[in-house]
Design a protein around this motif. Sequence first.
Motif, PDB file in Angstrom:
ATOM      1  N   UNK A  58       0.826  -1.205   0.000  1.00 18.66           N
ATOM      2  CA  UNK A  58       0.000   0.000   0.000  1.00 18.66           C
ATOM      3  C   UNK A  58       0.859   1.254   0.000  1.00 18.66           C
ATOM      4  N   UNK A  59       0.218   2.360  -0.362  1.00 14.90           N
ATOM      5  CA  UNK A  59       0.835   3.684  -0.320  1.00 14.90           C
ATOM      6  C   UNK A  59      -0.152   4.620   0.363  1.00 14.90           C
ATOM      7  N   UNK A  60       0.272   5.246   1.453  1.00 16.05           N
ATOM      8  CA  UNK A  60      -0.542   6.230   2.159  1.00 16.05           C
ATOM      9  C   UNK A  60       0.126   7.599   1.981  1.00 16.05           C
ATOM     10  N   UNK A  61      -0.305   8.383   1.019  1.00 15.05           N
ATOM     11  CA  UNK A  61       0.330   9.689   0.789  1.00 15.05           C
ATOM     12  C   UNK A  61       0.205  10.622   1.981  1.00 15.05           C
ATOM     13  N   UNK A  62      -0.841  10.440   2.786  1.00 17.24           N
ATOM     14  CA  UNK A  62      -1.053  11.326   3.934  1.00 17.24           C
ATOM     15  C   UNK A  62      -1.356  10.489   5.172  1.00 17.24           C
ATOM     16  N   UNK A 121      10.821  17.885  12.204  1.00 19.55           N
ATOM     17  CA  UNK A 121       9.972  16.756  11.818  1.00 19.55           C
ATOM     18  C   UNK A 121       8.507  17.164  11.898  1.00 19.55           C
ATOM     19  N   UNK A 122       7.754  16.834  10.870  1.00 19.01           N
ATOM     20  CA  UNK A 122       6.342  17.168  10.805  1.00 19.01           C
ATOM     21  C   UNK A 122       5.484  15.986  11.256  1.00 19.01           C
ATOM     22  N   UNK A 123       4.342  16.287  11.850  1.00 20.25           N
ATOM     23  CA  UNK A 123       3.432  15.228  12.274  1.00 20.25           C
ATOM     24  C   UNK A 123       2.656  14.623  11.108  1.00 20.25           C
ATOM     25  N   UNK A 124       2.685  15.277   9.962  1.00 18.13           N
ATOM     26  CA  UNK A 124       2.083  14.743   8.739  1.00 18.13           C
ATOM     27  C   UNK A 124       3.187  14.202   7.850  1.00 18.13           C
ATOM     28  N   UNK A 125       3.072  12.946   7.452  1.00 19.01           N
ATOM     29  CA  UNK A 125       4.072  12.327   6.596  1.00 19.01           C
ATOM     30  C   UNK A 125       3.421  11.230   5.759  1.00 19.01           C
ATOM     31  N   UNK A 176       8.482   5.454   6.444  1.00 17.12           N
ATOM     32  CA  UNK A 176       7.784   6.677   6.832  1.00 17.12           C
ATOM     33  C   UNK A 176       8.578   7.846   6.245  1.00 17.12           C
ATOM     34  N   UNK A 177       7.921   8.636   5.403  1.00 18.28           N
ATOM     35  CA  UNK A 177       8.605   9.639   4.568  1.00 18.28           C
ATOM     36  C   UNK A 177       8.143  11.035   4.958  1.00 18.28           C
ATOM     37  N   UNK A 178       9.083  11.877   5.362  1.00 18.19           N
ATOM     38  CA  UNK A 178       8.806  13.252   5.752  1.00 18.19           C
ATOM     39  C   UNK A 178       8.702  14.160   4.521  1.00 18.19           C
ATOM     40  N   UNK A 179       7.757  13.821   3.667  1.00 18.68           N
ATOM     41  CA  UNK A 179       7.624  14.517   2.400  1.00 18.68           C
ATOM     42  C   UNK A 179       7.084  15.934   2.583  1.00 18.68           C
ATOM     43  N   UNK A 239      13.519  10.207   4.478  1.00 14.18           N
ATOM     44  CA  UNK A 239      12.790   9.066   5.020  1.00 14.18           C
ATOM     45  C   UNK A 239      13.146   8.987   6.506  1.00 14.18           C
ATOM     46  N   UNK A 240      12.171   9.308   7.334  1.00 12.66           N
ATOM     47  CA  UNK A 240      12.424   9.341   8.781  1.00 12.66           C
ATOM     48  C   UNK A 240      12.794   7.967   9.327  1.00 12.66           C
ATOM     49  N   UNK A 241      12.130   6.941   8.832  1.00 14.11           N
ATOM     50  CA  UNK A 241      12.359   5.578   9.321  1.00 14.11           C
ATOM     51  C   UNK A 241      12.000   4.580   8.230  1.00 14.11           C
TER      52      UNK A 241
END
Length: 360
Positions: A111-115, A139-143, A175-178, A187-189
């Motif tokens: 899967x891909x979760x853009x948000x 670091x943003x809470x939305x990724x 998990x991507x800090x896009x 990529x945070x992790x």
Amino acid sequence: MNIKTVSCSPLFVALALLSAPVANAQETSVEETDIQSVEEAAVDPKTQACLMEKMNQAKGADLVSQLRDECAVEVNGPKDTSNQGAISKRIIGERETAYNPYVITPHRMNYILPVTVTDSINRQEYKDSVPESKWAENIEETEAKYQLSIKVPLSYDDIFTEGDEIYFGMTLQSWWQVYSEGISKPFRETNYRPEVYYITGLDWHPLEGNTGLMFGFEHQSNGRSNAISRSWNRIYVDFLFEKGDFAFSFKPYYRLKEDEKEILDDGSYDPDGDDNPDINDYMGYFDLGVAYQYNNLEFFAQGRANFATHKAGLEVGMTFPLWGKLKGYVQYYGGYGESLIDYDHKQNRLGIGIALTDIL
């Protein structure tokens, strides 16, 4: 009963082995088979005539076993599939392309979760571990979040029981800090999860369902070094049950012990040794999962807990049709252990995106 494998599943991959044989990678093709061997193998006159006709019309690369199965359906009628659950039907479909070099077989969900949005991003870990970096405050809470998972068979014949098999699986979760501005959208992790497992069916049908067992070894790490390195190795047994559109998995595991990590003379961490000795306090000693299909919707939940420390984690998801093979996907995670870097960090995360493959 003929079981031959979730991960499924993630967890439920093994269950689908409950019902049907798969073409062997070493099966004979039409071009390698002469008419005499077909006449000797097909004892029933009707089946023999059907097979001879299909042999004359078949392409050289077609497998004789596939033609034989087609004739069996034409002569004797379709097989009784009333006892096949959703997972069994999925894996039967996967077997039809298991040895096609142009087809990749899914293991767990893809899967891909853009948000995704969390109520508690883990800034403290980066502040303590990498104090000189700008990650903690930026670091943003939305990724974005995604998962890719595939598997390949390592055996092609029965080993101990009819239809049993060995697989290699690989799952990558990131998990991507896009949406971050103060850092270069890193990529945070990223967690890497290779595993080898054995799957077999059980001749036990409680509640008129099907059961199976998986035995496996898996390694999971985040590929980092020094203070933010996380990893563990586990061996597990996974009991699986399916009935109709419902599937259940109970997966107890044992973490293989590692040496205690030491701090070197220069103050850095020894690259060897245990990166997270207390991980069982937060991740527990088992995974429990359920999945259910209702019309074109699929629901699933997977959880873990350590009752002694009262730490737990729960993932819940739902997929729904979009277009073609793509499905919409909503995912919620609450508690500890969404990722290895967050194994001891509690949060609630909600994400929406696209599922490339389902669990069932």
